[in-house]
Design a protein around this motif. Structure first.
Motif, mmCIF file in Angstrom:
data_model
loop_
_atom_site.group_PDB
_atom_site.id
_atom_site.type_symbol
_atom_site.label_atom_id
_atom_site.label_comp_id
_atom_site.label_asym_id
_atom_site.label_seq_id
_atom_site.Cartn_x
_atom_site.Cartn_y
_atom_site.Cartn_z
ATOM 1 N N THR A 43 -7.209 1.171 22.134
ATOM 2 C CA THR A 43 -8.486 0.475 22.343
ATOM 3 C C THR A 43 -9.062 0.965 23.659
ATOM 4 O OG1 THR A 43 -7.791 -1.503 21.126
ATOM 5 C CG2 THR A 43 -9.620 -1.756 22.691
ATOM 6 N N SER B 71 -16.706 4.168 21.802
ATOM 7 C CA SER B 71 -16.841 2.940 22.588
ATOM 8 C C SER B 71 -18.181 2.979 23.323
ATOM 9 C CB SER B 71 -15.691 2.813 23.606
ATOM 10 O OG SER B 71 -14.440 2.948 22.965
ATOM 11 N N SER C 257 -16.261 -1.720 23.113
ATOM 12 C CA SER C 257 -14.892 -1.241 22.874
ATOM 13 C C SER C 257 -14.791 -0.577 21.507
ATOM 14 C CB SER C 257 -13.889 -2.394 22.963
ATOM 15 O OG SER C 257 -14.115 -3.330 21.916
ATOM 16 N N THR D 285 -11.730 0.844 18.676
ATOM 17 C CA THR D 285 -10.301 0.767 18.333
ATOM 18 C C THR D 285 -10.032 1.629 17.103
ATOM 19 O OG1 THR D 285 -10.098 -1.477 19.221
ATOM 20 C CG2 THR D 285 -8.419 -0.759 17.668
#
Length: 241
Positions: free
Chosen positions: A165, A190, A198, A200
């Motif tokens: 992440t 991101s 963010s 992931t």
């Protein structure tokens, strides 16, 4: 040469000798006649044995028997060596089996090949394909992750799962990627407008012992990774013993 062949040759020689000597000794008066009437007339049923050469069958048979004994000895030696090699192979197989059985408990214990780390402080000014350093260790079972290089080095062949992440800086974007032995295996995006964003992602890969996995900047697309919120984790799903 086989014993059957030797016996056949011996029988042929005996037959030849018998043929040469048979007319000299007629049996039961058969084919006999009174030779007194004409003693000079040769009887067609009689031959002089002295003019017949006797073959050297016995010498040939003796020679064949010697060759047969020699061949038999070589076969016995070869069979003995084959038995030795079979025993060695059997012992090697048992040794390999014991080694695998001995390694399984160790591999079972190191099944806990796992790590999790986060970026301790903000990482600005990243460029090109810089490796993101996750220097704050949460767990590092088996010690396969290096917080100084940001790389995970596979300690054993198997299937591994990795996830990451990445939090961007305020009002910026950054793209990163999973890298396995220098090759890209997955990407993360991101970023956010007037905020932090963010991204992931996760991958599942087969690794050999010594393979390296890291998170790298995606060819200069961004330059800022936010600390504390950005993490990198991985573990062995199964190991091949």
């Amino acid at each position: 040469m086989s014993i059957t062949t030797s016996a056949l040759l011996f029988g042929m020689c005996l037959a030849q000798i018998a043929t040469a000597l048979w007319p000299v000794f007629p049996t039961n008066g058969e084919n006999s006649r009174d030779t007194t009437t004409n003693p000079r007339e040769p009887d067609s049923n009689f031959q002089t044995a002295g003019t017949t050469e006797v073959c050297s069958c016995l010498e040939e048979i003796s020679h064949l028997e010697k060759q047969l004994r020699l061949s038999h000895g070589r076969l016995e030696s070869f069979q003995h060596r084959m038995d030795e090699l079979s025993a060695e192979l059997y012992n090697m197989q048992n040794g390999m089996r014991a080694l695998r059985n001995g390694l399984r408990p160790a591999l079972g214990q190191s099944q806990d090949i796992s790590f999790s780390a986060r970026v301790g402080t903000n990482r600005p000014y990243l460029k090109d394909v810089d490796t993101v350093i996750f220097d704050d260790i949460i767990i590092n079972n088996a010690g396969a992750y290096d917080p100084y290089t940001g790389k995970f080095t596979s300690p054993a062949i198997g299937v591994y799962h990795f996830s990451a992440t990445i939090l961007s800086g305020y009002n910026t974007t950054i793209e990163t990627m999973f890298v396995v032995n220098g090759a890209e295996m997955g990407r993360l995006y991101s970023g956010s407008f007037n905020n932090r964003g963010s991204g992931t992602n996760s991958i599942l890969v087969n690794l050999k012992q010594g393979d390296e996995v890291s998170i790298n900047l995606f060819y200069g697309n961004g330059d800022y990774v936010h600390g504390q919120w950005s993490t990198f984790s991985g573990y062995a799903v199964s190991l091949f013993g």
